[in-house]
Scaffold this active site. Structure first.
Site, PDB file in Angstrom:
ATOM      1  N   CYS A 193       0.818  -1.217   0.000  1.00 32.45           N
ATOM      2  CA  CYS A 193       0.000   0.000   0.000  1.00 32.45           C
ATOM      3  C   CYS A 193       0.857   1.275   0.000  1.00 32.45           C
ATOM      4  O   CYS A 193       1.467   1.568  -1.009  1.00 32.45           O
ATOM      5  CB  CYS A 193      -0.987  -0.052   1.165  1.00 32.45           C
ATOM      6  SG  CYS A 193      -2.424   1.012   0.886  1.00 32.45           S
ATOM      7  N   HIS A 228      -3.280  -5.806   2.420  1.00 32.39           N
ATOM      8  CA  HIS A 228      -2.900  -6.045   3.806  1.00 32.39           C
ATOM      9  C   HIS A 228      -3.441  -7.434   4.172  1.00 32.39           C
ATOM     10  O   HIS A 228      -4.112  -8.072   3.374  1.00 32.39           O
ATOM     11  CB  HIS A 228      -3.534  -5.007   4.723  1.00 32.39           C
ATOM     12  CG  HIS A 228      -3.154  -3.585   4.403  1.00 32.39           C
ATOM     13  ND1 HIS A 228      -1.947  -3.037   4.754  1.00 32.39           N
ATOM     14  CD2 HIS A 228      -3.836  -2.602   3.763  1.00 32.39           C
ATOM     15  CE1 HIS A 228      -1.909  -1.774   4.364  1.00 32.39           C
ATOM     16  NE2 HIS A 228      -3.036  -1.471   3.750  1.00 32.39           N
TER      17      HIS A 228
HETATM   18  N1  GLN Z   1      -2.035   6.759   2.497  1.00 30.90           N
HETATM   19  C1  GLN Z   1      -2.289   5.920   1.402  1.00 30.90           C
HETATM   20  C2  GLN Z   1      -3.690   5.976   0.805  1.00 30.90           C
HETATM   21  O1  GLN Z   1      -4.675   6.183   1.506  1.00 30.90           O
HETATM   22  C3  GLN Z   1      -1.896   4.523   1.805  1.00 30.90           C
HETATM   23  C4  GLN Z   1      -2.870   3.856   2.742  1.00 30.90           C
HETATM   24  C5  GLN Z   1      -2.354   2.552   3.266  1.00 30.90           C
HETATM   25  O2  GLN Z   1      -1.145   2.314   3.285  1.00 30.90           O
HETATM   26  N2  GLN Z   1      -3.233   1.718   3.739  1.00 30.90           N
HETATM   27  O3  GLN Z   1      -3.788   5.826  -0.390  1.00 30.90           O
END
Ligand code: GLN
Length: 243
Positions: free
Chosen positions: A99, A202
């Protein structure tokens, strides 16, 4: 093991910035890798690389997790101050990036306020904010031969566009993933090179997808790994959870 590692050294797994990019138990990917290696008689060590320490450059596998927009800007700047580490993940080590970890490896990323930040430039991709948060289960068919279906939990605002030469880790059958089609016209999740596996999943993703964990271990050790004879899950549950 990594050519940079000393002979006879255990498989080393470096968890990068668990204090900064550590949402949704992504650091658990290290536990999965280490345990699956040990079950096969391969000694493994997990090295927690917080922002306060200088990162080792000889780990066999590095892990980057997810996090908030501000955390990922910090992580990008921190990683940019350690060029030896960036060289390692391009030449001698494997890297799994989840992510925010995926987004910061790209060319650029922007947030909802319109602020554009440079990425680390290790992957040809860019990330821009979507109109709403992508939250829920994501399912893909992996582009890696023999891996099959991958599943994970996604929670992100950013949507990622791959450069024309960039291959996704999988093609989405359910959920959002990158939120854009690649040059084949199909919606992908993540990105894949010889040494970098990026995904929006995740889970931790390696707990949910042991075949992907074993792929990383095979790439890092340079050898074929026999399938594991795993303990009976129902018996473990009776022993540790229902007792
Ligand atoms: N901040 C990023 C987004 O919202 C990554 C989010 C995350 O790592 N879950 O796109």
């Amino acid at each position: 093991m990594s050519p940079a590692a000393s002979p006879g050294a255990p498989l080393s797994i470096g968890v990068l910035l668990p204090d900064v990019l550590g949402t949704y138990s992504d650091a658990g990917n290290a536990t999965i890798l280490a345990q699956r290696a040990r079950w096969r008689g391969i000694p493994a060590e997990i090295i927690s690389v917080t922002a306060a320490v200088a990162p080792p450059t000889t780990c066999d596998i590095y892990l980057l997790g997810g996090g908030e927009d501000t955390a990922q800007i910090f992580a990008t700047e921190w990683l940019g101050r350690h060029p030896g580490l960036l060289t390692a993940v391009q030449t001698s080590s494997m890297l799994l990036a989840v992510c925010a970890g995926l987004q910061i490896l790209g060319e650029a990323m922007s947030d909802r306020s319109g602020r554009v930040s440079a990425g680390l430039g290790l992957l040809d991709l860019t990330t821009t904010p979507g109109t709403r948060r992508s939250v829920g289960e994501v399912v893909t068919t992996s582009t890696l031969p023999g891996i099959g279906t991958l599943t994970g939990f996604e929670n992100h605002m950013g949507l990622t566009t791959l450069g024309t030469g960039t291959v996704p880790l999988g093609y989405v059958t359910s959920g959002v993933g990158n939120g854009s089609a690649d040059r084949s016209g199909r919606a992908g999740d993540g990105a894949l090179t010889d040494r970098i596996i990026g995904t929006y999943m995740h889970g931790p993703v390696l707990a949910r997808n042991p075949a992907l964990a074993d792929h990383l271990l095979e790439r890092a050790t340079g050898g074929h790994l026999e399938p594991l004879e795993l303990p009976d899950q129902a018996a473990l549950r009776r022993q540790y959870i229902d007792a």
